[in-house]
Scaffold this motif. Structure first.
Motif, mmCIF file in Angstrom:
data_model
loop_
_atom_site.group_PDB
_atom_site.id
_atom_site.type_symbol
_atom_site.label_atom_id
_atom_site.label_comp_id
_atom_site.label_asym_id
_atom_site.label_seq_id
_atom_site.Cartn_x
_atom_site.Cartn_y
_atom_site.Cartn_z
ATOM 1 N N TYR A 191 5.661 10.684 3.940
ATOM 2 C CA TYR A 191 4.861 9.821 4.810
ATOM 3 C C TYR A 191 4.671 8.444 4.190
ATOM 4 O O TYR A 191 4.747 7.427 4.890
ATOM 5 N N SER A 192 4.408 8.411 2.878
ATOM 6 C CA SER A 192 4.176 7.104 2.245
ATOM 7 C C SER A 192 5.441 6.254 2.270
ATOM 8 O O SER A 192 5.387 5.055 2.546
ATOM 9 N N MET A 205 0.892 4.144 -2.826
ATOM 10 C CA MET A 205 0.641 5.544 -2.496
ATOM 11 C C MET A 205 1.723 6.460 -3.058
ATOM 12 O O MET A 205 1.442 7.557 -3.544
ATOM 13 N N TYR A 206 2.975 5.976 -3.014
ATOM 14 C CA TYR A 206 4.061 6.807 -3.556
ATOM 15 C C TYR A 206 3.880 7.020 -5.052
ATOM 16 O O TYR A 206 4.051 8.136 -5.553
ATOM 17 N N CYS A 264 0.834 -1.202 0.000
ATOM 18 C CA CYS A 264 0.000 0.000 0.000
ATOM 19 C C CYS A 264 0.871 1.256 0.000
ATOM 20 O O CYS A 264 0.551 2.233 -0.689
ATOM 21 N N GLY A 265 1.966 1.234 0.756
ATOM 22 C CA GLY A 265 2.850 2.394 0.772
ATOM 23 C C GLY A 265 3.488 2.645 -0.574
ATOM 24 O O GLY A 265 3.582 3.789 -1.037
ATOM 25 N N LYS A 277 5.941 2.713 4.222
ATOM 26 C CA LYS A 277 6.408 1.546 3.466
ATOM 27 C C LYS A 277 7.640 0.930 4.125
ATOM 28 O O LYS A 277 7.718 -0.283 4.293
#
Lengths: 119, 157
Positions: B125-126, B85-86, B81-82, B130
């Motif tokens: 943050y992402s 998101m990036y 998911c991280g 991660k």
């Protein structure tokens, strides 16, 4: 076998001599271009627009000014890593993803094979 | 010292030290992730610091407690998911009309505010999320090889 070893030793010696010569040449004949000892960090952070840029140490000033104009991030390293070199960070994080996937495959397989050996 | 419910109690000094240091380690790592654009640090460093808290758990209470306390499935999914998101935050620049990873909406607030840097903050943050989940999962995976009797106890359950 012996001829190979002699050739390898000769090649390594040539590389070593060339490296030593280049280091000595660079140290004696080439003038230093940038040395960070003259940068006044407090002045630079308080007022980056009115810092002296005439000498090479003003490079830091240019970096800070351009970063503040383009990204408004106080940490220049974060701005470089996530904005100007965003593709590089993408590759780095995917290297981590790939490494963890490989470790998961190898370690879980060794666990299973241990069980099979016991049986 | 072993109890019937699978919890192994280690040395008292290790346990008390881990109890004292663990909240500070987690909070300081999360602080480094959140303030990556303002102060020194960033996603990678803070994520590894938070993931190192799993090592403290392992040193104090053993592998089974660390594995019961941390859900490894969530960690494995969270890493993907991280990464997603990036990529999505990087593609935000394309929707505006600029290149990949271009910084958008960075004109709000003064320099030094938390979200004054636009997408850089959220990309940090992402990446932090991660690295936190990925390194935590990797450390738990390596700890499972150090615990020789973990398989037998799993079979008993």
């Amino acid at each position: 076998m012996k001829a190979k070893r002699i050739v390898a030793i000769a090649a390594l010696a040539i590389i070593l001599i060339a490296g030593l010569y280049s280091v000595i040449f660079a140290y004696t004949n080439i003038a230093k271009t940038y040395d960070g000892s003259d940068v006044n960090v407090v002045d630079l952070y308080n007022n980056p627009t009115q810092y002296d840029v005439s000498d090479p140490d003003g490079v830091a000033d240019i970096i800070v000014k351009q970063n503040l104009e383009k990204t408004m991030a106080a940490n220049n390293v974060a701005a470089v890593v996530f904005d100007f070199r965003g593709f590089d960070t993408l590759g780095e994080s995917f290297i981590l993803l790939t490494a963890i996937a490989g470790a998961y495959v190898i370690l879980s397989k060794s666990k299973k094979s241990k069980k099979e050996d016991e049986q | 010292m072993k109890f019937k419910n699978g919890i192994t109690e280690k040395n008292v000094i290790m346990k008390c030290g881990a109890d004292m240091m663990l909240p500070f380690a987690v909070v300081f790592g999360i602080y480094i992730i959140l303030f990556g654009t303002v102060s020194p640090g960033g996603g990678f460093q803070g994520g590894v610091m938070v993931a190192a808290a799993a090592v403290l758990l392992y040193l104090a209470y053993g592998y089974n407690t660390a594995k019961n306390a941390i859900n490894t499935e969530v960690l494995r999914v969270g890493e993907a998911c991280g990464a997603t998101m990036y990529v999505i935050l990087g593609l935000c620049g394309l929707f505006v009309g600029a290149n990949f990873c271009r910084n958008i909406f960075f004109d709000n607030g003064a320099v030094g505010d938390l979200i004054s840097a636009g997408t850089i903050t959220f990309m940090g943050y992402s990446v932090g999320f991660k690295v936190l989940t990925g390194v935590g999962f990797l450390l738990l995976l390596m700890m499972s090889l150090l615990a020789p009797d973990s398989d037998e106890e799993e079979e008993e359950e």
